[in-house]
Motif scaffolding. Structure first.
Motif, PDB file in Angstrom:
ATOM      1  N   ASP A 133     -31.633 -26.339 -23.980  1.00 20.19           N
ATOM      2  CA  ASP A 133     -31.838 -25.774 -22.647  1.00 20.19           C
ATOM      3  C   ASP A 133     -32.211 -24.296 -22.711  1.00 20.19           C
ATOM      4  OD1 ASP A 133     -29.397 -24.979 -23.628  1.00 20.19           O
ATOM      5  OD2 ASP A 133     -28.312 -25.206 -21.740  1.00 20.19           O
ATOM      6  N   ALA A 134     -32.449 -23.766 -23.909  1.00 19.90           N
ATOM      7  CA  ALA A 134     -32.729 -22.334 -24.057  1.00 19.90           C
ATOM      8  C   ALA A 134     -34.221 -22.074 -24.223  1.00 19.90           C
ATOM      9  CB  ALA A 134     -31.975 -21.770 -25.249  1.00 19.90           C
ATOM     10  N   GLU A 135     -34.667 -21.007 -23.611  1.00 15.25           N
ATOM     11  CA  GLU A 135     -36.051 -20.556 -23.785  1.00 15.25           C
ATOM     12  C   GLU A 135     -36.171 -19.792 -25.103  1.00 15.25           C
ATOM     13  OE1 GLU A 135     -38.494 -21.347 -21.799  1.00 15.25           O
ATOM     14  OE2 GLU A 135     -37.250 -22.305 -20.255  1.00 15.25           O
ATOM     15  N   SER A 136     -37.380 -19.578 -25.532  1.00 16.64           N
ATOM     16  CA  SER A 136     -37.636 -18.863 -26.779  1.00 16.64           C
ATOM     17  C   SER A 136     -36.881 -17.540 -26.833  1.00 16.64           C
ATOM     18  CB  SER A 136     -39.136 -18.602 -26.930  1.00 16.64           C
ATOM     19  OG  SER A 136     -39.391 -17.842 -28.091  1.00 16.64           O
ATOM     20  N   ASP A 141     -26.299 -21.765 -22.854  1.00 18.22           N
ATOM     21  CA  ASP A 141     -25.049 -21.500 -22.132  1.00 18.22           C
ATOM     22  C   ASP A 141     -23.832 -21.930 -22.942  1.00 18.22           C
ATOM     23  OD1 ASP A 141     -26.447 -20.470 -19.999  1.00 18.22           O
ATOM     24  OD2 ASP A 141     -26.415 -22.334 -18.833  1.00 18.22           O
ATOM     25  N   ARG A 142     -23.974 -22.941 -23.752  1.00 19.47           N
ATOM     26  CA  ARG A 142     -22.871 -23.440 -24.581  1.00 19.47           C
ATOM     27  C   ARG A 142     -23.078 -23.079 -26.047  1.00 19.47           C
ATOM     28  NH1 ARG A 142     -22.997 -29.598 -22.343  1.00 19.47           N
ATOM     29  NH2 ARG A 142     -20.838 -29.814 -23.066  1.00 19.47           N
ATOM     30  N   LEU A 168     -28.610 -29.853 -38.517  1.00 21.92           N
ATOM     31  CA  LEU A 168     -28.633 -29.395 -37.126  1.00 21.92           C
ATOM     32  C   LEU A 168     -27.508 -30.033 -36.320  1.00 21.92           C
ATOM     33  CD1 LEU A 168     -32.457 -29.809 -36.347  1.00 21.92           C
ATOM     34  CD2 LEU A 168     -31.287 -27.734 -37.134  1.00 21.92           C
ATOM     35  N   MET A 169     -27.134 -29.339 -35.263  1.00 17.75           N
ATOM     36  CA  MET A 169     -26.170 -29.872 -34.289  1.00 17.75           C
ATOM     37  C   MET A 169     -26.674 -29.554 -32.889  1.00 17.75           C
ATOM     38  SD  MET A 169     -23.572 -28.920 -31.948  1.00 17.75           S
ATOM     39  CE  MET A 169     -22.293 -27.718 -32.312  1.00 17.75           C
ATOM     40  N   THR A 170     -26.384 -30.428 -31.940  1.00 18.88           N
ATOM     41  CA  THR A 170     -26.623 -30.102 -30.538  1.00 18.88           C
ATOM     42  C   THR A 170     -25.576 -30.772 -29.662  1.00 18.88           C
ATOM     43  OG1 THR A 170     -28.389 -29.756 -28.915  1.00 18.88           O
ATOM     44  CG2 THR A 170     -28.123 -32.008 -29.727  1.00 18.88           C
ATOM     45  N   VAL A 171     -25.466 -30.229 -28.460  1.00 17.87           N
ATOM     46  CA  VAL A 171     -24.675 -30.828 -27.384  1.00 17.87           C
ATOM     47  C   VAL A 171     -25.671 -31.204 -26.294  1.00 17.87           C
ATOM     48  CG1 VAL A 171     -22.837 -30.455 -25.703  1.00 17.87           C
ATOM     49  CG2 VAL A 171     -22.712 -29.341 -27.947  1.00 17.87           C
ATOM     50  N   ALA A 172     -25.579 -32.407 -25.776  1.00 16.36           N
ATOM     51  CA  ALA A 172     -26.520 -32.823 -24.722  1.00 16.36           C
ATOM     52  C   ALA A 172     -26.480 -31.815 -23.576  1.00 16.36           C
ATOM     53  CB  ALA A 172     -26.161 -34.216 -24.226  1.00 16.36           C
ATOM     54  N   PRO A 173     -27.621 -31.247 -23.197  1.00 15.42           N
ATOM     55  CA  PRO A 173     -27.635 -30.167 -22.198  1.00 15.42           C
ATOM     56  C   PRO A 173     -27.205 -30.632 -20.802  1.00 15.42           C
ATOM     57  CG  PRO A 173     -29.711 -30.265 -23.415  1.00 15.42           C
ATOM     58  CD  PRO A 173     -28.966 -31.513 -23.730  1.00 15.42           C
ATOM     59  N   LEU A 174     -26.584 -29.693 -20.083  1.00 16.31           N
ATOM     60  CA  LEU A 174     -26.198 -29.939 -18.692  1.00 16.31           C
ATOM     61  C   LEU A 174     -27.263 -29.438 -17.721  1.00 16.31           C
ATOM     62  CD1 LEU A 174     -22.444 -28.853 -18.883  1.00 16.31           C
ATOM     63  CD2 LEU A 174     -23.380 -31.176 -18.969  1.00 16.31           C
ATOM     64  N   ALA A 175     -28.217 -28.661 -18.250  1.00 16.06           N
ATOM     65  CA  ALA A 175     -29.278 -28.105 -17.417  1.00 16.06           C
ATOM     66  C   ALA A 175     -30.598 -28.201 -18.176  1.00 16.06           C
ATOM     67  CB  ALA A 175     -28.966 -26.653 -17.055  1.00 16.06           C
ATOM     68  N   PRO A 182     -29.534 -37.794 -22.368  1.00 16.09           N
ATOM     69  CA  PRO A 182     -29.066 -37.557 -23.735  1.00 16.09           C
ATOM     70  C   PRO A 182     -29.961 -38.178 -24.801  1.00 16.09           C
ATOM     71  CG  PRO A 182     -27.605 -39.088 -22.592  1.00 16.09           C
ATOM     72  CD  PRO A 182     -28.510 -38.494 -21.558  1.00 16.09           C
ATOM     73  N   ARG A 183     -30.485 -39.371 -24.542  1.00 16.61           N
ATOM     74  CA  ARG A 183     -31.330 -39.996 -25.567  1.00 16.61           C
ATOM     75  C   ARG A 183     -32.575 -39.149 -25.825  1.00 16.61           C
ATOM     76  NH1 ARG A 183     -32.971 -44.844 -28.191  1.00 16.61           N
ATOM     77  NH2 ARG A 183     -34.454 -44.016 -29.716  1.00 16.61           N
ATOM     78  N   ALA A 184     -33.187 -38.648 -24.759  1.00  9.91           N
ATOM     79  CA  ALA A 184     -34.369 -37.798 -24.934  1.00  9.91           C
ATOM     80  C   ALA A 184     -34.006 -36.508 -25.672  1.00  9.91           C
ATOM     81  CB  ALA A 184     -34.988 -37.471 -23.577  1.00  9.91           C
ATOM     82  N   ALA A 185     -32.832 -35.960 -25.360  1.00  6.80           N
ATOM     83  CA  ALA A 185     -32.384 -34.749 -26.042  1.00  6.80           C
ATOM     84  C   ALA A 185     -32.202 -35.004 -27.533  1.00  6.80           C
ATOM     85  CB  ALA A 185     -31.085 -34.253 -25.418  1.00  6.80           C
TER      86      ALA A 185
END
Length: 239
Positions: A133-136, A141-142, A168-175, A182-185
């Protein structure tokens, strides 16, 4: 304690069924996915029971809780994962017990982890946390680095003494564009992982998926899922 052991065993069996079913549906072997049980807010006695039940990977997200728990369970055959946002003033403590840090998202943290690992005589596996969910140039947020910041961080980890770029690790974004998807993420994370492995072939861990969305993570190709409440129950309130 016997009742708690029975409860944990039943919960583990249900999670195991979900992982096995997701692997079968995706045409994957069950052994391709490692279950990490997130034990945050739960006592060392639960960690001990989980170990008796065959769990080998546990995770924490707050050093002030993790450090004493890891010390109390130092006799157990466990791999400890640190999955929370990590401040540099906690690095020395975290490096004393964690085998894998999932939340590396800035160069300053790489520098601190390297110094602490060298001081402790340890080799630490580092996962880059990706904020979808972050821009370049921003952090999520998390926590986490924007996708275009992964390559620079991976190179820094590879060059740092005492550290290994593990994946790598990620948390499914809330925004953002992946909110509620989540699948697309997780598919996007796998694309980023492919690019990372081209430069760092050993960085093949993909930590994604929690209690609610582990099935999507396995379908996408995650190698590690981080499951808390589905194993341990609804978390007690944090007073």
């Amino acid at each position: 304690m016997t009742d708690r052991r029975t409860e944990l065993a039943a919960n583990l069996a249900r999670v195991e069924e979900r992982i096995s079913a997701a692997c079968a549906a995706a045409g994957r072997k069950r052994e391709e996915v490692t279950l990490i049980v997130v034990t945050k807010t739960y006592p060392a006695s639960d960690v001990r029971l989980l170990s008796e039940l065959g769990v080998r990977h546990v995770a924490e997200n707050r050093d002030q809780d993790a450090a004493p728990k890891a010390a109390e369970c130092a006799d157990l055959p466990l791999t400890w994962h640190f999955v929370g946002q990590l401040q540099t003033n906690k690095v020395r403590s975290v490096v004393s017990y964690a085998d894998v840090v999932h939340s590396v998202d800035r160069i300053r943290l790489v520098t601190a982890l390297s110094a602490a690992a060298v001081r402790a005589g340890r080799e630490l596996d580092c996962l880059i946390q990706v904020a979808l969910d972050a821009e370049s140039g921003e952090r999520g947020d998390r926590g986490g680095v924007a996708p275009d910041g992964v390559a620079v961080l991976a190179d820094a980890i590879a060059a740092a003494e005492g550290l290994r770029p593990a994946g790598l690790m990620t948390v499914a974004p809330l925004a953002g564009p992946y909110a509620g998807r989540p699948r697309a993420a997780f598919d996007r994370l796998m694309e980023i992982s492919t690019g990372l492995r081209a430069a760092h072939p050993a960085a093949n861990m993909v930590s994604a998926g929690m209690s609610a969305d582990l099935d999507d993570a396995v379908a996408a190709g995650a190698t590690h899922v981080r499951v808390g409440s589905a194993v341990l129950g609804v978390r007690p309130g944090l007073g």
